[in-house]
Motif scaffolding. Structure first.
Motif, mmCIF file in Angstrom:
data_model
loop_
_atom_site.group_PDB
_atom_site.id
_atom_site.type_symbol
_atom_site.label_atom_id
_atom_site.label_comp_id
_atom_site.label_asym_id
_atom_site.label_seq_id
_atom_site.Cartn_x
_atom_site.Cartn_y
_atom_site.Cartn_z
ATOM 1 N N TYR A 111 7.372 -1.049 9.767
ATOM 2 C CA TYR A 111 6.669 0.163 10.166
ATOM 3 C C TYR A 111 5.523 0.441 9.200
ATOM 4 C CZ TYR A 111 10.577 1.268 13.280
ATOM 5 O OH TYR A 111 11.519 1.230 14.268
ATOM 6 N N PHE A 112 4.479 1.037 9.722
ATOM 7 C CA PHE A 112 3.376 1.537 8.912
ATOM 8 C C PHE A 112 3.082 2.946 9.399
ATOM 9 C CE2 PHE A 112 -1.223 2.239 8.377
ATOM 10 C CZ PHE A 112 -1.313 2.130 6.994
ATOM 11 N N HIS A 113 3.353 3.931 8.544
ATOM 12 C CA HIS A 113 3.279 5.318 9.000
ATOM 13 C C HIS A 113 1.852 5.799 9.195
ATOM 14 C CE1 HIS A 113 7.512 5.532 8.528
ATOM 15 N NE2 HIS A 113 7.514 5.524 7.204
ATOM 16 N N GLY A 114 0.937 5.375 8.312
ATOM 17 C CA GLY A 114 -0.424 5.867 8.410
ATOM 18 C C GLY A 114 -0.469 7.375 8.283
ATOM 19 N N LYS A 115 -1.409 8.014 8.965
ATOM 20 C CA LYS A 115 -1.532 9.463 8.934
ATOM 21 C C LYS A 115 -2.296 9.910 10.167
ATOM 22 C CE LYS A 115 -2.707 13.275 5.833
ATOM 23 N NZ LYS A 115 -3.308 13.646 4.519
ATOM 24 N N VAL A 270 -3.514 -4.217 7.729
ATOM 25 C CA VAL A 270 -2.088 -3.921 7.852
ATOM 26 C C VAL A 270 -1.349 -5.096 8.471
ATOM 27 C CG1 VAL A 270 -0.383 -2.399 8.925
ATOM 28 C CG2 VAL A 270 -2.510 -1.429 8.021
ATOM 29 N N LEU A 271 -1.854 -5.592 9.599
ATOM 30 C CA LEU A 271 -1.254 -6.752 10.255
ATOM 31 C C LEU A 271 -1.887 -8.055 9.819
ATOM 32 C CD1 LEU A 271 -0.854 -5.486 13.915
ATOM 33 C CD2 LEU A 271 0.955 -5.883 12.254
ATOM 34 N N GLY A 272 -3.189 -8.035 9.616
ATOM 35 C CA GLY A 272 -3.906 -9.267 9.336
ATOM 36 C C GLY A 272 -3.364 -10.043 8.159
ATOM 37 N N GLN A 273 -2.976 -9.333 7.113
ATOM 38 C CA GLN A 273 -2.499 -10.018 5.906
ATOM 39 C C GLN A 273 -1.264 -10.862 6.170
ATOM 40 O OE1 GLN A 273 -0.729 -7.233 2.954
ATOM 41 N NE2 GLN A 273 -0.958 -5.703 4.576
ATOM 42 N N THR A 274 -0.478 -10.499 7.178
ATOM 43 C CA THR A 274 0.750 -11.248 7.460
ATOM 44 C C THR A 274 0.455 -12.600 8.088
ATOM 45 O OG1 THR A 274 1.101 -10.301 9.674
ATOM 46 C CG2 THR A 274 1.959 -9.062 7.802
ATOM 47 N N TYR A 275 -0.806 -12.872 8.415
ATOM 48 C CA TYR A 275 -1.214 -14.166 8.952
ATOM 49 C C TYR A 275 -1.767 -15.095 7.882
ATOM 50 C CZ TYR A 275 -0.500 -12.808 13.779
ATOM 51 O OH TYR A 275 0.082 -12.441 14.962
ATOM 52 N N ASN A 281 6.064 -11.747 1.895
ATOM 53 C CA ASN A 281 6.608 -10.480 2.375
ATOM 54 C C ASN A 281 7.475 -9.856 1.289
ATOM 55 O OD1 ASN A 281 7.955 -8.381 3.710
ATOM 56 N ND2 ASN A 281 7.959 -9.500 5.648
ATOM 57 N N GLN A 282 7.032 -8.716 0.784
ATOM 58 C CA GLN A 282 7.766 -8.025 -0.274
ATOM 59 C C GLN A 282 8.529 -6.820 0.256
ATOM 60 O OE1 GLN A 282 4.759 -7.216 -3.268
ATOM 61 N NE2 GLN A 282 4.841 -9.311 -4.035
ATOM 62 N N LEU A 283 8.570 -6.685 1.591
ATOM 63 C CA LEU A 283 9.323 -5.590 2.183
ATOM 64 C C LEU A 283 10.807 -5.942 2.205
ATOM 65 C CD1 LEU A 283 7.035 -4.825 5.254
ATOM 66 C CD2 LEU A 283 6.949 -3.783 2.981
ATOM 67 N N ASP A 284 11.628 -4.935 2.261
ATOM 68 C CA ASP A 284 13.067 -5.150 2.364
ATOM 69 C C ASP A 284 13.393 -5.403 3.825
ATOM 70 O OD1 ASP A 284 15.793 -5.208 2.234
ATOM 71 O OD2 ASP A 284 16.056 -3.119 1.612
ATOM 72 N N VAL A 285 13.323 -6.669 4.241
ATOM 73 C CA VAL A 285 13.504 -7.005 5.653
ATOM 74 C C VAL A 285 14.930 -6.756 6.119
ATOM 75 C CG1 VAL A 285 11.622 -8.675 5.691
ATOM 76 C CG2 VAL A 285 13.927 -9.432 5.075
ATOM 77 N N SER A 286 15.859 -6.580 5.202
ATOM 78 C CA SER A 286 17.232 -6.281 5.594
ATOM 79 C C SER A 286 17.413 -4.799 5.886
ATOM 80 C CB SER A 286 18.210 -6.710 4.491
ATOM 81 O OG SER A 286 17.988 -5.962 3.302
ATOM 82 N N SER A 287 16.424 -3.986 5.527
ATOM 83 C CA SER A 287 16.483 -2.550 5.780
ATOM 84 C C SER A 287 16.412 -2.275 7.270
ATOM 85 C CB SER A 287 15.327 -1.844 5.064
ATOM 86 O OG SER A 287 15.229 -0.497 5.483
ATOM 87 N N LYS A 288 17.019 -1.182 7.692
ATOM 88 C CA LYS A 288 16.983 -0.790 9.095
ATOM 89 C C LYS A 288 15.556 -0.488 9.520
ATOM 90 C CE LYS A 288 18.974 2.486 12.399
ATOM 91 N NZ LYS A 288 19.886 3.648 12.582
ATOM 92 N N MET A 289 14.731 0.004 8.587
ATOM 93 C CA MET A 289 13.362 0.357 8.906
ATOM 94 C C MET A 289 12.450 -0.021 7.744
ATOM 95 S SD MET A 289 11.777 4.006 10.223
ATOM 96 C CE MET A 289 11.797 4.793 8.603
ATOM 97 N N PRO A 290 12.105 -1.311 7.575
ATOM 98 C CA PRO A 290 11.182 -1.707 6.511
ATOM 99 C C PRO A 290 9.842 -1.000 6.695
ATOM 100 C CG PRO A 290 12.218 -3.631 7.514
ATOM 101 C CD PRO A 290 12.534 -2.464 8.389
ATOM 102 N N GLY A 293 3.794 0.173 2.692
ATOM 103 C CA GLY A 293 3.049 1.255 2.064
ATOM 104 C C GLY A 293 1.605 0.854 1.834
ATOM 105 N N GLY A 294 0.995 1.490 0.836
ATOM 106 C CA GLY A 294 -0.377 1.155 0.475
ATOM 107 C C GLY A 294 -1.410 1.644 1.454
ATOM 108 N N ALA A 295 -1.134 2.755 2.157
ATOM 109 C CA ALA A 295 -2.052 3.252 3.178
ATOM 110 C C ALA A 295 -3.490 3.428 2.687
ATOM 111 C CB ALA A 295 -1.523 4.562 3.759
ATOM 112 N N PRO A 296 -3.736 3.906 1.461
ATOM 113 C CA PRO A 296 -5.134 4.076 1.009
ATOM 114 C C PRO A 296 -5.960 2.790 1.072
ATOM 115 C CG PRO A 296 -3.643 5.253 -0.446
ATOM 116 C CD PRO A 296 -2.776 4.434 0.465
ATOM 117 N N ASN A 297 -5.311 1.626 0.976
ATOM 118 C CA ASN A 297 -6.047 0.365 1.049
ATOM 119 C C ASN A 297 -6.623 0.094 2.431
ATOM 120 O OD1 ASN A 297 -5.483 -0.426 -1.633
ATOM 121 N ND2 ASN A 297 -3.466 -1.203 -1.018
#
Length: 326
Positions: A111-115, A270-275, A281-290, A293-297
């Protein structure tokens, strides 16, 4: 949380031909035209439990009633007259059935919450830049907004493509709420499934309605495919998740699927970097809702701005697009 799914946009007919087996349904089909007998059940004001009557052309009678699977109650594909139903993820590797979320190029969901009321670069590469405009609702019990993507601003060469979901009070599937523009000029596409708009200035750029209203496929040959559906937040979803939808705004937004072609190793967003081939991937992929962060970037000053901190876009002129179209 931003409601968007990243998918590999492929066509349906090859999978449909092999749909007799589960394995065939889950395989990645080649990019071929949509079959003539497909229909889409799309969300209404009450998103779930909608049905579609499949007619038998040979007898001119209603053969059966189709209903979406519980894995994808919001939207599904129906093949008539047999009433075979498929979730988008049966055809598009990378789409998440159930609650929409970002699915990265590495295959992990997050997830990416944004604003709300801000723009964020979701992909930035040398020849392609995509910003998303977020709308949202604030839950007083939370420190952040519920957010959804209301519009995309797409930059390539010296061109700008806008696609947005118009603000809607009372939702109706029969009313088209898509807003489209190319280089500042409105795009008008007849409201019938299969209707196509072709750019007069960019060979290989087409927009095709995948449903009479609110559903399109954007194709830029050699560069990208986007499947986009305008959907509301239903009263049921609002009640379950406490979104706080009011009668004056159904929070119309996009459910989206992407296929990116010919990205560079330096792609970001947000998505592009994953390509990126070196993406870790430094997110906790085992989390129910990874959560990423880093929205200002990723904040952009407007829907077409290329000034986010991780921007990579360099306008290179029409020759680049024209070359890819052949």
């Amino acid at each position: 949380m931003a409601r968007l799914s990243l998918c590999v946009v492929a066509a349906l007919v090859a999978v449909c031909a092999a749909a007799a087996s589960v394995a065939a349904q889950s395989s990645a089909p080649p990019p071929v035209p949509l079959p003539s007998n497909y229909h889409v059940i799309s969300p209404g004001r009450f998103k779930r439990d909608q049905q579609l009557a499949c007619n038998d052309d040979k007898t001119n009678k209603t053969a059966c009633m189709a209903k979406c699977d519980r894995r994808c109650p919001n939207q599904c594909i129906v093949l008539c007259p047999g009433c075979k139903t498929f979730c988008m993820c049966d055809f598009y590797p990378g789409v998440s059935c159930g609650d929409p979320r970002f699915t990265g190029g590495d295959g992990n969901n997050f997830y990416f919450h944004g604003k709300k009321d801000q723009d964020f670069c979701i992909l930035s590469d040398a020849n392609l830049h995509i910003n998303a405009h977020f709308i949202g609702k604030r839950n007083a019990a939370m420190s952040r907004d519920f957010t959804w993507i209301q519009a995309l601003g797409i930059r390539f060469a010296d061109h700008r493509l806008y696609m947005g979901a118009q603000k809607t009070a009372k939702w109706s599937n029969d009313v088209d709420r898509l807003e489209l523009a190319f280089d500042g000029a409105p795009i008008d596409i007849p409201t019938e499934a299969g209707a196509v708009w072709e750019s007069a200035t960019v060979p290989g750029l087409t927009i095709t309605r995948i449903a009479a209203t609110n559903g399109i496929r954007v194709h830029l040959k050699g560069m990208l495919d986007i499947m986009a559906n305008v959907v509301p937040i239903s009263e049921e979803d609002s009640r379950i998740h406490n979104y706080g939808v009011t009668e004056d705004d159904s929070l119309a937004h996009f459910d989206l699927g992407f296929k990116f072609l010919d990205l560079t190793d330096d792609v970001h967003g947000v998505l592009g970097q994953t390509y990126r081939p070196n993406y870790v991937n430094q997110l906790d992929v085992s989390s129910k809702m990874p959560v990423m962060g880093g929205a200002p970037n990723y904040v952009s000053s407007d829907i077409f701005a290329t000034d986010c901190a991780v921007a990579r876009f360099r306008a290179t002129g029409i020759s680049m697009v024209t070359a890819r179209a052949y």
